[in-house]
Design a protein around this motif. Structure first.
Motif, PDB file in Angstrom:
ATOM      1  N   TRP A   1      -5.920   8.708  -3.237  1.00  0.00           N
ATOM      2  CA  TRP A   1      -7.076   9.583  -3.402  1.00  0.00           C
ATOM      3  C   TRP A   1      -8.354   8.749  -3.512  1.00  0.00           C
ATOM      4  O   TRP A   1      -8.422   7.805  -4.280  1.00  0.00           O
ATOM      5  N   HIS A   2      -9.359   9.084  -2.747  1.00  0.00           N
ATOM      6  CA  HIS A   2     -10.682   8.445  -2.793  1.00  0.00           C
ATOM      7  C   HIS A   2     -10.549   6.915  -2.699  1.00  0.00           C
ATOM      8  O   HIS A   2     -11.011   6.163  -3.561  1.00  0.00           O
ATOM      9  N   VAL A   3      -9.896   6.463  -1.650  1.00  0.00           N
ATOM     10  CA  VAL A   3      -9.638   5.032  -1.473  1.00  0.00           C
ATOM     11  C   VAL A   3     -10.891   4.340  -0.938  1.00  0.00           C
ATOM     12  O   VAL A   3     -11.527   4.818   0.007  1.00  0.00           O
ATOM     13  N   HIS A   4     -11.245   3.228  -1.548  1.00  0.00           N
ATOM     14  CA  HIS A   4     -12.334   2.398  -1.053  1.00  0.00           C
ATOM     15  C   HIS A   4     -11.795   1.450   0.013  1.00  0.00           C
ATOM     16  O   HIS A   4     -10.679   0.929  -0.095  1.00  0.00           O
ATOM     17  N   GLU A   5     -12.597   1.213   1.030  1.00  0.00           N
ATOM     18  CA  GLU A   5     -12.176   0.310   2.104  1.00  0.00           C
ATOM     19  C   GLU A   5     -11.904  -1.094   1.584  1.00  0.00           C
ATOM     20  O   GLU A   5     -11.087  -1.832   2.132  1.00  0.00           O
ATOM     21  N   LYS A   6     -12.559  -1.469   0.482  1.00  0.00           N
ATOM     22  CA  LYS A   6     -12.389  -2.811  -0.077  1.00  0.00           C
ATOM     23  C   LYS A   6     -11.007  -3.012  -0.699  1.00  0.00           C
ATOM     24  O   LYS A   6     -10.604  -4.148  -0.965  1.00  0.00           O
ATOM     25  N   ALA A   7     -10.278  -1.905  -0.950  1.00  0.00           N
ATOM     26  CA  ALA A   7      -8.956  -2.004  -1.570  1.00  0.00           C
ATOM     27  C   ALA A   7      -7.930  -2.679  -0.665  1.00  0.00           C
ATOM     28  O   ALA A   7      -6.841  -3.021  -1.127  1.00  0.00           O
ATOM     29  N   SER A   8      -8.252  -2.882   0.600  1.00  0.00           N
ATOM     30  CA  SER A   8      -7.314  -3.580   1.484  1.00  0.00           C
ATOM     31  C   SER A   8      -7.072  -5.016   1.025  1.00  0.00           C
ATOM     32  O   SER A   8      -6.037  -5.609   1.336  1.00  0.00           O
ATOM     33  N   LEU A   9      -8.009  -5.572   0.274  1.00  0.00           N
ATOM     34  CA  LEU A   9      -7.824  -6.930  -0.253  1.00  0.00           C
ATOM     35  C   LEU A   9      -6.621  -7.007  -1.185  1.00  0.00           C
ATOM     36  O   LEU A   9      -6.023  -8.086  -1.337  1.00  0.00           O
ATOM     37  N   HIS A  10      -6.261  -5.906  -1.818  1.00  0.00           N
ATOM     38  CA  HIS A  10      -5.156  -5.907  -2.773  1.00  0.00           C
ATOM     39  C   HIS A  10      -3.827  -6.241  -2.119  1.00  0.00           C
ATOM     40  O   HIS A  10      -2.920  -6.747  -2.783  1.00  0.00           O
ATOM     41  N   PHE A  11      -3.685  -5.937  -0.830  1.00  0.00           N
ATOM     42  CA  PHE A  11      -2.422  -6.286  -0.170  1.00  0.00           C
ATOM     43  C   PHE A  11      -2.580  -7.405   0.859  1.00  0.00           C
ATOM     44  O   PHE A  11      -1.635  -8.134   1.132  1.00  0.00           O
ATOM     45  N   VAL A  12      -3.766  -7.576   1.425  1.00  0.00           N
ATOM     46  CA  VAL A  12      -3.935  -8.622   2.440  1.00  0.00           C
ATOM     47  C   VAL A  12      -3.818 -10.012   1.806  1.00  0.00           C
ATOM     48  O   VAL A  12      -3.152 -10.899   2.362  1.00  0.00           O
ATOM     49  N   ILE A  13      -4.459 -10.217   0.660  1.00  0.00           N
ATOM     50  CA  ILE A  13      -4.421 -11.546   0.027  1.00  0.00           C
ATOM     51  C   ILE A  13      -3.008 -11.923  -0.410  1.00  0.00           C
ATOM     52  O   ILE A  13      -2.510 -13.007  -0.062  1.00  0.00           O
ATOM     53  N   PRO A  14      -2.277 -11.095  -1.170  1.00  0.00           N
ATOM     54  CA  PRO A  14      -0.905 -11.483  -1.537  1.00  0.00           C
ATOM     55  C   PRO A  14       0.028 -11.647  -0.345  1.00  0.00           C
ATOM     56  O   PRO A  14       0.926 -12.489  -0.368  1.00  0.00           O
ATOM     57  N   LEU A  15      -0.177 -10.856   0.715  1.00  0.00           N
ATOM     58  CA  LEU A  15       0.709 -10.965   1.882  1.00  0.00           C
ATOM     59  C   LEU A  15       0.572 -12.298   2.602  1.00  0.00           C
ATOM     60  O   LEU A  15       1.476 -12.709   3.331  1.00  0.00           O
ATOM     61  N   SER A  16      -0.547 -12.977   2.414  1.00  0.00           N
ATOM     62  CA  SER A  16      -0.699 -14.284   3.049  1.00  0.00           C
ATOM     63  C   SER A  16       0.343 -15.271   2.527  1.00  0.00           C
ATOM     64  O   SER A  16       0.787 -16.164   3.260  1.00  0.00           O
ATOM     65  N   PHE A  17       0.770 -15.115   1.264  1.00  0.00           N
ATOM     66  CA  PHE A  17       1.802 -15.990   0.699  1.00  0.00           C
ATOM     67  C   PHE A  17       3.164 -15.711   1.326  1.00  0.00           C
ATOM     68  O   PHE A  17       4.021 -16.589   1.371  1.00  0.00           O
ATOM     69  N   VAL A  18       3.370 -14.481   1.790  1.00  0.00           N
ATOM     70  CA  VAL A  18       4.609 -14.128   2.476  1.00  0.00           C
ATOM     71  C   VAL A  18       4.584 -14.640   3.908  1.00  0.00           C
ATOM     72  O   VAL A  18       5.551 -15.239   4.393  1.00  0.00           O
ATOM     73  N   ALA A  19       3.453 -14.422   4.575  1.00  0.00           N
ATOM     74  CA  ALA A  19       3.363 -14.758   5.995  1.00  0.00           C
ATOM     75  C   ALA A  19       3.531 -16.238   6.252  1.00  0.00           C
ATOM     76  O   ALA A  19       4.168 -16.639   7.239  1.00  0.00           O
TER      77      ALA A  19
END
Length: 549
Positions: free
Chosen positions: A379-397
């Motif tokens: 609900w009411h998602v800010h576009e900046k919230a993508s950082l919450h998964f992009v940054i941690p996923l770099s450790f997986v990639a």
């Protein structure tokens, strides 16, 4: 034998084999962090958004008003709507701001105050707080081999998303993400109590990270409390100890407000969860609801042309309204409860897998997936919230050949979706150069990394009982070509499509349409990037299920 059935000593041995101790020099970290800091210093004079005034006002109200009035003050439209620990953080900063420039913390006369001194102070406060990000990244990758570790630091410290959002647009995401990475690093080591403690602290800094709370709860309940080797009584004791630690954090954050007035907690909750703001933010985040809104508008347009009497609501998503939560002409109205259920359902596969086999080294994959679910269906998602998964996923990639191609696409799409935040002409070369350079570094770094991973895996015999995810978690790690870009023509064509979307907004739209349909470029970015984020969600879900089998 599954991981959950192992004795604690064997689990520790398995972890140490997967992450062999290597030399941990700080020199590379200092060099990388130092260069990133220099870039941030160069960005100080750049544009800043209304978030700059938001945080300046929070400095002023926490400095000028008693604690009992912090969440009641409405001197400015930008009222305090972060949890108490962040309010205390602003209060700490305000102490230094007062000595630098007293006008910064003046509640009445300081409205929209952005003198060079104020800009410098607030910019530096973000830069200094990034120490949390530096340490969190270091700790999560400190036992990796030097080349992988250095590449990891480059991917995080020079993230275009963090540079755009924190050091131009203005926020403190790096500081908060650093706490999340610290929590994940302790969980990967099997130090669950410390990991849960840090996550509780993070929630008291910014409540939007609570989306991963169900995953944390299931994982810690299964791995820390009842992991197969603990008896019922020991499990109860561990549950009580974890609950006590989390409760102590929340008590330390909220009790000072409860002491003044019982109505304080209700007011804080109203500020933290303003459900009246509407389904979408003023600038649409590239998530599932973009397609829902677009479908509603398309159906309304089509039925109107066919002669049906369609009552078009006065509120319009393309107008950037925040307060209207239901401007739908055809499709059913979406409520916060509906989005909550959708997030929970989409997250459920990771919850089931975490319960059945809670492997510490998989937590860094599960948590970003939870934040992706929230971004897509919340609900009411800010576009900046993508950082919450992009940054941690770099450790997986960086540890998986299979995931490198996915992350390459996801990071470019996610960071490109943030471009509209910097809408002034003088910032256009900055954001474009940041993304292009980052993409080039990713391509070069992943190419070298995939070759090394392929070589290591090809020479490593698979032993019975090994974790199927491996250090790399890659089924293709032994491919003869050693290539990492596992994308077909559709994926590559999608990335090239970003060029057309950008050219339309910058060149073709003004030339062909002039001032007509001014919302179209933003809508195209949201819809097009939404396709990429949806693809990423499906990819992550597939990988989680495959690695669990």
């Amino acid at each position: 034998m599954s991981y959950i059935q192992m004795e604690p000593a064997k689990r520790r041995t398995k972890y140490e084999k997967a992450y062999p101790k290597v030399k941990k020099p700080f020199s590379d970290l200092f060099w990388c962090a130092g260069i990133a800091t220099c870039i941030k210093l160069l960005l100080i004079p750049s544009y800043h958004s209304t978030d700059f005034e938001v945080h300046r006002n929070w400095l002023a109200l926490t400095h000028s008003l008693p604690l009992s009035r912090w969440y009641f003050d409405s001197t400015s439209p930008w009222t305090l709507d972060y949890p108490p620990l962040f309010a205390f953080f602003e209060r700490l900063l305000s102490t230094f701001a007062h000595f630098v420039d007293p006008q910064i913390v003046h509640l009445q006369d300081g409205l929209n105050y952005s003198s060079p001194t104020a800009v410098l102070f607030q910019r530096l406060s973000v830069i200094v707080s990034d120490v949390s990000l530096f340490y969190g990244t270091y700790r999560l990758a400190r036992n990796w081999d030097p080349k992988t570790r250095n590449l990891m630091w480059v991917l995080v410290f020079f993230s275009p998303g963090l540079l755009i959002v924190d050091h131009v647009h203005f926020q403190y995401n790096g500081f908060l993400l650093g706490i999340l990475l610290l929590s994940l690093s302790f969980l990967e080591e099997g130090r669950d109590l410390m990991g849960g403690f840090l996550f509780a602290i993070l929630l008291c800094f910014k409540h939007l990270f609570a989306v991963a709370a169900p995953l944390y709860f299931v994982y810690l309940l299964r791995h820390y409390c009842w992991n197969g080797s603990n008896g019922y009584f020991k499990g109860i004791l561990r549950l009580l100890s974890m609950g006590s630690v989390v409760a102590a954090v929340f008590a330390a954050a909220f009790t000072p407000f409860l002491y003044h007035d019982h109505a304080q907690i209700q007011q804080i909750l109203r500020r933290l969860f303003p459900f009246g703001r509407g389904l979408c933010h003023a600038y649409w985040a590239p998530n599932f609801w973009v397609f829902y809104i677009a479908l509603d508008k398309g159906l309304a347009f089509l039925l109107t042309r066919l002669g049906f009497d369609i009552q078009v609501p006065s509120g319009s998503f393309t107008g950037g309204l925040v307060g209207d939560s239901s401007p739908f002409a055809i499709l059913p109205r979406i409520t916060p409860f509906v989005t909550f259920i959708m997030v929970l359902i989409s997250m459920s596969p990771s919850l089931v897998i975490a319960w059945r086999n809670p492997q510490p080294r998989m937590i860094t994959r599960w948590v970003p997936y939870a934040y992706t679910c929230s971004f897509l269906f919340g609900w009411h998602v800010h576009e900046k919230a993508s950082l919450h998964f992009v940054i941690p996923l770099s450790f997986v990639a960086i540890q998986s050949i299979d995931d490198m191609g996915h992350y390459f696409l996801l990071s470019i799409v996610s960071y490109y979706s943030l471009f509209p935040l910097l809408y002034e002409a003088q910032e256009y070369p900055v954001k474009l150069l940041l993304l292009l350079l980052y993409s080039a570094v990713m391509w070069f770094g992943f190419s070298l990394q995939s070759s090394e991973l392929a070589t290591v895996e090809s020479n490593k015999p698979l032993q019975k009982g090994d974790d199927k995810s491996g250090l790399q978690g890659s089924s293709n790690a032994t491919r003869s070509d050693g290539g990492w870009l596992c994308m077909g023509w559709l994926d590559k064509g999608y990335l090239l499509g970003i060029l057309f979307v950008e050219m339309w907004g910058q060149i073709l739209q003004p030339f062909l349409l002039g001032n007509k349909l001014p919302f179209l470029p933003l809508m195209m970015i949201s819809v097009y990037c939404g396709l990429g984020i949806m693809y990423s969600w499906i990819w992550q879900l597939r990988r989680i299920i495959v690695l669990a089998l």
